[in-house]
Design a protein around this motif. Sequence first.
Motif, PDB file in Angstrom:
ATOM      1  N   ASN A 106       0.828  -1.204   0.000  1.00 60.74           N
ATOM      2  CA  ASN A 106       0.000   0.000   0.000  1.00 60.74           C
ATOM      3  C   ASN A 106       0.861   1.253   0.000  1.00 60.74           C
ATOM      4  O   ASN A 106       1.747   1.413   0.845  1.00 60.74           O
ATOM      5  CB  ASN A 106      -0.921   0.003   1.222  1.00 60.74           C
ATOM      6  CG  ASN A 106      -1.875   1.189   1.210  1.00 60.74           C
ATOM      7  OD1 ASN A 106      -1.505   2.291   1.566  1.00 60.74           O
ATOM      8  ND2 ASN A 106      -3.100   0.940   0.786  1.00 60.74           N
ATOM      9  N   GLU A 111      -2.914  -0.086  -4.025  1.00 59.43           N
ATOM     10  CA  GLU A 111      -2.280  -1.360  -3.687  1.00 59.43           C
ATOM     11  C   GLU A 111      -1.367  -1.738  -4.853  1.00 59.43           C
ATOM     12  O   GLU A 111      -1.831  -2.107  -5.926  1.00 59.43           O
ATOM     13  CB  GLU A 111      -3.332  -2.451  -3.466  1.00 59.43           C
ATOM     14  CG  GLU A 111      -4.325  -2.160  -2.358  1.00 59.43           C
ATOM     15  CD  GLU A 111      -3.692  -2.127  -0.976  1.00 59.43           C
ATOM     16  OE1 GLU A 111      -2.600  -2.700  -0.808  1.00 59.43           O
ATOM     17  OE2 GLU A 111      -4.302  -1.531  -0.066  1.00 59.43           O
ATOM     18  N   ALA A 125      -6.900   1.326  -3.024  1.00 57.65           N
ATOM     19  CA  ALA A 125      -6.525   0.976  -1.656  1.00 57.65           C
ATOM     20  C   ALA A 125      -7.545   0.041  -1.031  1.00 57.65           C
ATOM     21  O   ALA A 125      -8.756   0.250  -1.137  1.00 57.65           O
ATOM     22  CB  ALA A 125      -6.388   2.240  -0.810  1.00 57.65           C
TER      23      ALA A 125
END
Length: 210
Positions: A106, A111, A125
């Motif tokens: 992250n 991600e 995310a």
Amino acid sequence: MAVVAAASVSASLPAAAATYLPVGPQQNVALATVLGGGWTLCYQKTMSVGLGASALDELAACGAPGKSVMLAGRQTGSNTLLLLAQAPYADVTFNTGAADNGITHNANGSEWYYSDLWSWGYAEAGAAVRKFECDTNAGPLRMCLHTLASGVGGFRIGDNTGLNNSVDFEKLIFVNAGNAVPEPASWAMMLAGFGLLGMAARRRAKVAFA
């Protein structure tokens, strides 16, 4: 009356910060917004062209290490980027393993995942990814490129998937030096320069009141 000349110090100051600093994946962004926001285009190929294990070499050729990197996709020749995300180089190339392990890193609202023998990409995310080898989970905020040694291209820009042989879509990499943290040597040079300027100012003040 003696006059003390101010010291002339040249210090390597950090590059000007970018004005376009998106957090998390962004859709349908004008190319002009990115280029006018402090980013430099350093790589542009159709999705049919495989990165292979040379992704890090391409980034090194761009001077990306130590800077921020933006990975984007668009329809070939379009002035609108369908999808993009950005983060520091160390985050976008964080090795998450050459396996369908669901591991991501992250950073800046995305991600990220990378392996020079598997795939490179991002999702929003908190999203789970299925790295087979590229992320096959549904969702419009996902981009993935193969990094297999076989030179397979693709794979996806948002909901546009199966792009391994596509010349109708492109992948683009931008870099920006404005977000980079200066090296310790640069900070030392700047601090030394500011110190010399301060000493010169104090000496001028003493002469003025003598």
